[in-house]
Design a protein around this motif. Structure first.
Motif, PDB file in Angstrom:
ATOM      1  N   VAL A 124      14.856  15.453  -8.839  1.00  0.00           N
ATOM      2  CA  VAL A 124      16.123  15.529  -8.111  1.00  0.00           C
ATOM      3  C   VAL A 124      16.996  14.319  -8.454  1.00  0.00           C
ATOM      4  N   GLU A 125      16.397  13.152  -8.497  1.00  0.00           N
ATOM      5  CA  GLU A 125      17.166  11.933  -8.803  1.00  0.00           C
ATOM      6  C   GLU A 125      17.779  11.999 -10.195  1.00  0.00           C
ATOM      7  N   ARG A 126      17.008  12.459 -11.171  1.00  0.00           N
ATOM      8  CA  ARG A 126      17.555  12.573 -12.537  1.00  0.00           C
ATOM      9  C   ARG A 126      18.677  13.599 -12.584  1.00  0.00           C
ATOM     10  N   ARG A 127      18.430  14.745 -11.998  1.00  0.00           N
ATOM     11  CA  ARG A 127      19.407  15.840 -12.054  1.00  0.00           C
ATOM     12  C   ARG A 127      20.722  15.467 -11.383  1.00  0.00           C
ATOM     13  N   LEU A 128      20.664  14.719 -10.277  1.00  0.00           N
ATOM     14  CA  LEU A 128      21.870  14.394  -9.512  1.00  0.00           C
ATOM     15  C   LEU A 128      22.373  12.980  -9.772  1.00  0.00           C
ATOM     16  N   ASP A 129      21.744  12.283 -10.717  1.00  0.00           N
ATOM     17  CA  ASP A 129      22.122  10.912 -11.049  1.00  0.00           C
ATOM     18  C   ASP A 129      22.098  10.017  -9.804  1.00  0.00           C
ATOM     19  N   LEU A 130      20.987  10.079  -9.086  1.00  0.00           N
ATOM     20  CA  LEU A 130      20.796   9.269  -7.885  1.00  0.00           C
ATOM     21  C   LEU A 130      19.842   8.117  -8.196  1.00  0.00           C
ATOM     22  N   PRO A 131      20.106   6.942  -7.659  1.00  0.00           N
ATOM     23  CA  PRO A 131      19.125   5.862  -7.797  1.00  0.00           C
ATOM     24  C   PRO A 131      17.822   6.249  -7.099  1.00  0.00           C
ATOM     25  N   GLU A 132      16.741   5.687  -7.571  1.00  0.00           N
ATOM     26  CA  GLU A 132      15.429   5.996  -6.990  1.00  0.00           C
ATOM     27  C   GLU A 132      15.431   5.762  -5.487  1.00  0.00           C
ATOM     28  N   GLY A 133      15.027   6.779  -4.747  1.00  0.00           N
ATOM     29  CA  GLY A 133      14.905   6.668  -3.300  1.00  0.00           C
ATOM     30  C   GLY A 133      16.163   6.938  -2.514  1.00  0.00           C
ATOM     31  N   VAL A 134      17.305   7.064  -3.183  1.00  0.00           N
ATOM     32  CA  VAL A 134      18.552   7.341  -2.462  1.00  0.00           C
ATOM     33  C   VAL A 134      18.646   8.843  -2.200  1.00  0.00           C
ATOM     34  N   ALA A 135      18.681   9.201  -0.930  1.00  0.00           N
ATOM     35  CA  ALA A 135      18.734  10.599  -0.478  1.00  0.00           C
ATOM     36  C   ALA A 135      17.475  11.380  -0.847  1.00  0.00           C
ATOM     37  N   THR A 136      16.441  10.688  -1.279  1.00  0.00           N
ATOM     38  CA  THR A 136      15.158  11.330  -1.584  1.00  0.00           C
ATOM     39  C   THR A 136      14.005  10.629  -0.853  1.00  0.00           C
ATOM     40  N   GLY A 137      14.338   9.886   0.182  1.00  0.00           N
ATOM     41  CA  GLY A 137      13.316   9.167   0.940  1.00  0.00           C
ATOM     42  C   GLY A 137      12.305  10.100   1.579  1.00  0.00           C
ATOM     43  N   PHE A 138      12.764  11.286   2.008  1.00  0.00           N
ATOM     44  CA  PHE A 138      11.832  12.248   2.596  1.00  0.00           C
ATOM     45  C   PHE A 138      10.844  12.725   1.545  1.00  0.00           C
ATOM     46  N   PHE A 139      11.340  13.076   0.373  1.00  0.00           N
ATOM     47  CA  PHE A 139      10.435  13.537  -0.678  1.00  0.00           C
ATOM     48  C   PHE A 139       9.460  12.435  -1.081  1.00  0.00           C
ATOM     49  N   ARG A 140       9.953  11.208  -1.158  1.00  0.00           N
ATOM     50  CA  ARG A 140       9.103  10.081  -1.548  1.00  0.00           C
ATOM     51  C   ARG A 140       8.265   9.557  -0.378  1.00  0.00           C
ATOM     52  N   ARG A 141       8.619   9.966   0.843  1.00  0.00           N
ATOM     53  CA  ARG A 141       8.010   9.432   2.072  1.00  0.00           C
ATOM     54  C   ARG A 141       8.115   7.910   2.055  1.00  0.00           C
ATOM     55  N   ARG A 142       9.361   7.449   1.827  1.00  0.00           N
ATOM     56  CA  ARG A 142       9.652   6.026   1.721  1.00  0.00           C
ATOM     57  C   ARG A 142       9.114   5.271   2.940  1.00  0.00           C
ATOM     58  N   GLY A 143       8.367   4.203   2.675  1.00  0.00           N
ATOM     59  CA  GLY A 143       7.801   3.376   3.728  1.00  0.00           C
ATOM     60  C   GLY A 143       6.561   3.962   4.380  1.00  0.00           C
ATOM     61  N   MET A 144       6.115   5.096   3.879  1.00  0.00           N
ATOM     62  CA  MET A 144       4.949   5.755   4.460  1.00  0.00           C
ATOM     63  C   MET A 144       3.808   5.763   3.444  1.00  0.00           C
ATOM     64  N   THR A 145       2.666   6.222   3.885  1.00  0.00           N
ATOM     65  CA  THR A 145       1.489   6.287   3.019  1.00  0.00           C
ATOM     66  C   THR A 145       0.894   7.700   3.095  1.00  0.00           C
ATOM     67  N   PRO A 146       1.545   8.676   2.440  1.00  0.00           N
ATOM     68  CA  PRO A 146       1.070  10.056   2.564  1.00  0.00           C
ATOM     69  C   PRO A 146      -0.357  10.266   2.072  1.00  0.00           C
ATOM     70  N   GLY A 147      -0.756   9.542   1.050  1.00  0.00           N
ATOM     71  CA  GLY A 147      -2.131   9.673   0.571  1.00  0.00           C
ATOM     72  C   GLY A 147      -3.134   9.227   1.626  1.00  0.00           C
ATOM     73  N   ARG A 148      -2.843   8.111   2.283  1.00  0.00           N
ATOM     74  CA  ARG A 148      -3.742   7.621   3.333  1.00  0.00           C
ATOM     75  C   ARG A 148      -3.703   8.537   4.552  1.00  0.00           C
ATOM     76  N   ASP A 149      -2.497   9.037   4.905  1.00  0.00           N
ATOM     77  CA  ASP A 149      -2.388   9.968   6.041  1.00  0.00           C
ATOM     78  C   ASP A 149      -3.243  11.208   5.783  1.00  0.00           C
ATOM     79  N   TRP A 150      -3.148  11.744   4.562  1.00  0.00           N
ATOM     80  CA  TRP A 150      -3.924  12.936   4.215  1.00  0.00           C
ATOM     81  C   TRP A 150      -5.428  12.634   4.279  1.00  0.00           C
ATOM     82  N   ARG A 151      -5.816  11.463   3.763  1.00  0.00           N
ATOM     83  CA  ARG A 151      -7.232  11.074   3.804  1.00  0.00           C
ATOM     84  C   ARG A 151      -7.728  10.957   5.241  1.00  0.00           C
TER      85      ARG A 151
END
Length: 197
Positions: A124-151
């Protein structure tokens, strides 16, 4: 439990992936706004309902993996775009997580979604020319640890002996959760943001 949930929801999961077609349907920032609005319409009520469950039987944080605030932040980072109007789902339409097994089924769906977001975000960031993490924090789970949550979730459900009836409840709730996400999101994803061909 996890094996029962995977087997019992595979078709529901695949159907929702086809319906949403992410990242394919995100071709513009307006598309991203529509997708994020659709996600917020489904995630927020599910997270509220799951947070109200007594999770002490699994020793899990009632807010494990919550990410609706990240969706709100992503929407705020985008310039205002017209988004198809949707209505908040009625409380009666949100799946009932009235047993620990049903709650585990709902949490399984939301936590599992976080694992694919890390693949979606860079596209999404490449396609829309967005800086990393801008408007994609949900997809990246910015500030979260989805791998640990899943574990943590995986370990907690594996440590408990579930009856056949509880496994059936969990699977039914997970299916209902997938269906709810599709229904709540549909008004935001109609017409102009249809799946790409």
């Amino acid at each position: 439990m996890l094996a029962a949930l995977r087997a019992g929801t595979r078709e529901h999961h695949l159907a929702l992936e086809r319906e949403w077609d992410i990242p394919g349907r995100i071709r513009s920032r307006a598309d991203l706004s529509s997708v994020l609005s659709a996600m917020l319409a489904s995630w927020a009520p599910l997270e509220r309902r799951l947070a109200a469950v007594d999770w002490t039987g699994l020793r899990l944080d009632p807010r494990l993996g919550e990410a609706a605030d990240l969706i709100r932040a992503d929407l705020a980072a985008l310039p205002p775009h017209p988004v198809r109007a949707g209505t908040a789902p009625a409380d009666a339409d949100v799946p009932a997580f009235d047993s620990l097994a049903r709650a585990a089924g709902g949490r399984y769906v939301l936590l599992g979604s976080a694992l694919g977001g890390r693949v979606i975000a860079p596209t999404v960031e490449r396609r829309l020319d967005l800086p990393e993490g801008v408007a994609t924090g949900f997809f990246r789970r910015r500030g979260m640890t989805p791998g640990r949550d899943w574990r943590d979730f995986r370990i907690a459900v594996a440590a408990r002996n579930w009856s056949a009836a509880e496994l059936a409840q969990a699977t039914a709730a997970a299916r209902e959760t997938f269906a709810f996400v599709g229904r709540a999101a549909a008004p935001f994803l109609a017409d102009d943001c249809g799946p790409s061909s």
